[in-house]
Design a protein around this motif. Sequence first.
Motif, mmCIF file in Angstrom:
data_model
loop_
_atom_site.group_PDB
_atom_site.id
_atom_site.type_symbol
_atom_site.label_atom_id
_atom_site.label_comp_id
_atom_site.label_asym_id
_atom_site.label_seq_id
_atom_site.Cartn_x
_atom_site.Cartn_y
_atom_site.Cartn_z
ATOM 1 N N UNK A 1 25.595 47.518 35.507
ATOM 2 C CA UNK A 1 26.484 48.650 35.308
ATOM 3 C C UNK A 1 26.081 49.774 36.248
ATOM 4 N N UNK A 2 27.085 50.498 36.717
ATOM 5 C CA UNK A 2 26.860 51.624 37.614
ATOM 6 C C UNK A 2 27.791 52.761 37.202
ATOM 7 N N UNK A 3 27.248 53.960 37.075
ATOM 8 C CA UNK A 3 28.067 55.143 36.828
ATOM 9 C C UNK A 3 28.400 55.767 38.175
ATOM 10 N N UNK A 4 29.647 56.152 38.348
ATOM 11 C CA UNK A 4 30.090 56.731 39.616
ATOM 12 C C UNK A 4 30.781 58.065 39.364
ATOM 13 N N UNK A 5 30.507 59.018 40.240
ATOM 14 C CA UNK A 5 31.178 60.324 40.170
ATOM 15 C C UNK A 5 31.641 60.673 41.577
ATOM 16 N N UNK A 6 32.927 60.780 41.735
ATOM 17 C CA UNK A 6 33.545 61.104 43.020
ATOM 18 C C UNK A 6 34.122 62.502 42.909
ATOM 19 N N UNK A 7 33.635 63.416 43.740
ATOM 20 C CA UNK A 7 34.062 64.816 43.652
ATOM 21 C C UNK A 7 35.095 65.142 44.716
ATOM 22 N N UNK A 8 36.053 65.949 44.323
ATOM 23 C CA UNK A 8 36.997 66.538 45.252
ATOM 24 C C UNK A 8 37.650 65.596 46.229
ATOM 25 N N UNK A 9 37.641 65.979 47.474
ATOM 26 C CA UNK A 9 38.363 65.257 48.506
ATOM 27 C C UNK A 9 37.597 64.059 49.063
ATOM 28 N N UNK A 10 36.716 63.464 48.290
ATOM 29 C CA UNK A 10 36.012 62.266 48.725
ATOM 30 C C UNK A 10 36.939 61.063 48.609
ATOM 31 N N UNK A 11 36.658 60.046 49.401
ATOM 32 C CA UNK A 11 37.463 58.840 49.382
ATOM 33 C C UNK A 11 36.553 57.627 49.458
ATOM 34 N N UNK A 12 36.913 56.575 48.757
ATOM 35 C CA UNK A 12 36.214 55.299 48.878
ATOM 36 C C UNK A 12 37.133 54.402 49.707
ATOM 37 N N UNK A 13 36.696 54.072 50.920
ATOM 38 C CA UNK A 13 37.508 53.258 51.816
ATOM 39 C C UNK A 13 37.596 51.822 51.307
ATOM 40 N N UNK A 14 38.581 51.056 51.768
ATOM 41 C CA UNK A 14 38.723 49.671 51.314
ATOM 42 C C UNK A 14 37.447 48.870 51.520
ATOM 43 N N UNK A 15 37.151 48.046 50.509
ATOM 44 C CA UNK A 15 35.979 47.176 50.545
ATOM 45 C C UNK A 15 36.227 45.998 49.610
ATOM 46 N N UNK A 16 35.369 44.979 49.690
ATOM 47 C CA UNK A 16 35.555 43.770 48.881
ATOM 48 C C UNK A 16 34.438 43.554 47.869
ATOM 49 N N UNK A 17 33.496 44.427 47.745
ATOM 50 C CA UNK A 17 32.338 44.301 46.859
ATOM 51 C C UNK A 17 31.358 43.247 47.389
ATOM 52 N N UNK A 18 30.177 43.295 46.863
ATOM 53 C CA UNK A 18 29.115 42.374 47.234
ATOM 54 C C UNK A 18 29.505 40.948 46.863
#
Length: 119
Positions: free
Chosen positions: A1-18
């Motif tokens: 499990x992983x907790x994620x916090x993305x603030x404001x104008x951040x972006x997660x670019x396309x990816x396929x995971x490990x």
Amino acid sequence: MVFSRQKGQQMVFPHTDNNKKLISMIYYLPEKSWKSDSKGGTEFWKNNQNIDRWKNASMIYESTFQDFKNDHTIFHTCKFEKNKLVGFVQSNISWHSVTNTKDTNQSRKSVGIFLRMDL
């Protein structure tokens, strides 16, 4: 499990995971003040052309994002809303991303739950 916090104008670019992940699940935790018109959902992409160019890639960066968008389209976006769990099977074509949020005062919080192969 992983907790994620993305603030404001951040972006997660396309990816396929490990490639050790079998199944990925994302549980959304929007703040009470999250605006329904804010972005932040998970986008799923399909390849339309030049598949050989992307099949060994696992992450797209800003420098190649426009080329990626030229060869792919978003086929589904899961809206970022309370008590939603999004899941998918990992593969070399399970491209997904998160758009930046419109409201810079908002945080996109989520918990990632991953079923993995033995290490």
